[in-house]
Design an enzyme around this catalytic site. Sequence first.
Site, short mmCIF file in Angstrom:
data_model
loop_
_atom_site.label_atom_id
_atom_site.label_comp_id
_atom_site.label_asym_id
_atom_site.label_seq_id
_atom_site.Cartn_x
_atom_site.Cartn_y
_atom_site.Cartn_z
N LYS A 1 -7.33 -5.06 -20.83
CA LYS A 1 -8.14 -6.23 -21.21
C LYS A 1 -8.62 -6.08 -22.66
O LYS A 1 -8.45 -6.97 -23.47
CB LYS A 1 -9.33 -6.35 -20.25
CG LYS A 1 -10.20 -7.53 -20.54
CD LYS A 1 -11.34 -7.63 -19.54
CE LYS A 1 -12.31 -8.71 -19.99
NZ LYS A 1 -13.49 -8.83 -19.15
N GLU B 1 -6.79 6.00 -23.14
CA GLU B 1 -5.63 6.44 -22.36
C GLU B 1 -4.45 5.49 -22.56
O GLU B 1 -3.33 5.90 -22.86
CB GLU B 1 -5.97 6.50 -20.86
CG GLU B 1 -6.97 7.56 -20.46
CD GLU B 1 -8.41 7.07 -20.52
OE1 GLU B 1 -8.69 6.10 -21.28
OE2 GLU B 1 -9.27 7.67 -19.84
N GLY C 1 -12.40 -6.35 -15.51
CA GLY C 1 -11.22 -5.47 -15.43
C GLY C 1 -10.82 -5.18 -13.98
O GLY C 1 -9.65 -5.28 -13.61
N ARG C 2 -11.81 -4.85 -13.14
CA ARG C 2 -11.47 -4.48 -11.76
C ARG C 2 -11.18 -5.69 -10.87
O ARG C 2 -10.91 -5.54 -9.70
CB ARG C 2 -12.56 -3.58 -11.17
CG ARG C 2 -13.96 -4.13 -11.23
CD ARG C 2 -14.98 -3.06 -10.85
NE ARG C 2 -16.35 -3.50 -11.13
CZ ARG C 2 -16.96 -3.35 -12.29
NH1 ARG C 2 -16.33 -2.81 -13.32
NH2 ARG C 2 -18.23 -3.74 -12.46
N GLU D 1 -17.68 1.21 -9.10
CA GLU D 1 -17.89 0.79 -10.49
C GLU D 1 -18.81 -0.44 -10.50
O GLU D 1 -19.55 -0.65 -11.45
CB GLU D 1 -16.55 0.48 -11.17
CG GLU D 1 -16.64 0.46 -12.69
CD GLU D 1 -15.29 0.46 -13.36
OE1 GLU D 1 -14.77 1.55 -13.65
OE2 GLU D 1 -14.75 -0.63 -13.61
N HIS E 1 -5.80 14.37 11.71
CA HIS E 1 -5.48 15.79 11.89
C HIS E 1 -6.09 16.64 10.80
O HIS E 1 -5.66 17.76 10.56
CB HIS E 1 -3.96 15.96 11.96
CG HIS E 1 -3.39 15.30 13.18
ND1 HIS E 1 -3.28 15.94 14.39
CD2 HIS E 1 -2.98 14.03 13.39
CE1 HIS E 1 -2.78 15.10 15.28
NE2 HIS E 1 -2.60 13.94 14.70
N LYS F 1 -16.20 6.69 -22.20
CA LYS F 1 -15.18 6.30 -23.18
C LYS F 1 -15.65 6.64 -24.60
O LYS F 1 -14.91 7.21 -25.40
CB LYS F 1 -14.91 4.80 -23.11
CG LYS F 1 -14.21 4.31 -21.86
CD LYS F 1 -13.96 2.81 -21.96
CE LYS F 1 -13.37 2.23 -20.69
NZ LYS F 1 -13.18 0.79 -20.71
#
Length: 546
Positions: free
Chosen positions: A208, A214, A269-270, A355, A386, A510
């Site tokens: 965005k 990254e 963003g999410r 977030e 398990h 960031k």
Amino acid sequence: MKNINPTKTLAWKQLRHHFIDIKNIHMKSFFNVDKNRFCNYSIFFEDKIIIDFSKNRINNETLRLLFKLAEECFLSDAINSMFFGYKINKTENRSVLHTALRNQSNKYNIVDNINITLLIKKELKKLEYFSNSVINGDWKGYTGKTISDVVNIGIGGSYLGPYMVTESLKPYKNHLNIHYISNIDGTDIQEVLKKIDLETTIFLIASKSFSTLETISNANYLKNWCILQTKCAGYLSKHFFALCENVTAALNFGICSKNIFKFWEWVGGRYSLWSASGLSIILSIGFKNFESLLYGSYMMDQHFLYQKISHNIPIILALISIWYTNFFKTETEAIFPYDAYMQAFPEYLQQSYMESNGKSIDRNNSLVTWKTSPIIWGQSGTNGQHSFFQLLHQGTTFIPCDFIIPAISHNPVDDHHEKLLSNFLAQTQSLAFGNNININEKIILKNICNNDYMHHKYCPGNKPSNSIMLKKITPYSLGALISLYEHKIFVQGIILNIYSFDQWGVELGKLVANNIFNDFFIKNININYDSSTLGLINIYKKWNNF
Ligand code: F6P
């Protein structure tokens, strides 16, 4: 949006008293008293999803008080404010309109007095045209070959949503291979590079802001590497695409304007998988299926907007979660999809939940005195049974769970699906009702339990869960399911009086990472670092001969 301290409401006070009345009641007695508990405590979404919330430590009075809490916190006003495009993301002065991206009517889509419907439709058309051309082979790479592979470079919401959906809808996938590079770990890039051919691969830079460390580092590396390998200056125009809000940054990076697919400030963003950020989904399952995904989420939006509170699925699930987090003082919630394709769902929900609601300052700018987001965790299928399910049944921690399963499998093999469903039901049943070993808990507490190992087999039950059964996992029903959780999270944010749509904690990370990175390359490092950070930087530099 109103600004109400939930703990000061009358409903909250009444819930406190009610909690004392109810906390020691076993779920068994709720089922004994109400023979129709399943019918009374479950809701269908069309004939496609059933949500059974009967195995919870609630009764009619709990629900009545929780509904009252929602009313006292002016929840319906807040819902309207979001859908009408008011700037409810106050700390960033933004509207929150991911719902507009899937809105099938012209109602609501207003930002700053402008109707955004046309913008959305125009971008969708562009996505449709481009994705069709890649899928049907019209779009050619720089040597004239058709495209076989797609690499999405993005992190956070620019990765988790698209990745979760492409994985969950694998049965609808076409011939294109979709890869994701999210992390700044060089291994991610190298492993993908081993699998692709630059002549037949396109790269989607999903960001965005088009500035996330990254993503931009990975994109820069790949850009340079591709140009070096192919020796083709025009490579980018055929193979590199941007999915972003920050068009200027994408142009500066070298993406041609026709290769930029845009979304907008009012798409968090999410919450961006519904926008151009979902291009990897569209390429994977085709535009028509993407439209079904949008349609399913729209229908859940309609349910959320118009269904009365006593039948409103996202609101009920949100309130039950608040009940556990704030009255039973639970710390976590677990998500267990019994469907291998949905393995990424818990990870996706971790971001959208934590977030959004991992906050401790309320909308009154004060420190909260109540619990906000639970920790979300989980994994798919019976594998969990398990390993860590032992703790759910007999541990000292109390963990509400959501179990999710399709009734119709995409891969029916023998009687596997009935066995899978049996496991699903066995877990929710055993968590709720425990086993039939008749142990007197008071005796265990008094520590006078002789040498009888029976005590170790004792499963007390009374552990809550929601069962969410989808008829089948389709683009439509998955769209509805995602929207259900988005709204659940929203409702919790409203009632807990926090701002759900910013993420200043992440922004801090960031910023600091950028500062530290810059300091690696200067001789006399900033002495203002704490001794731990400075010590580790110096050792790293020494071991790497910086
Ligand atoms: O993780 C924080 C965050 O801002 C997310 O909300 C977002 O999805 C992610 O970073 C990536 O940001 P961008 O899409 O701008 O690269």
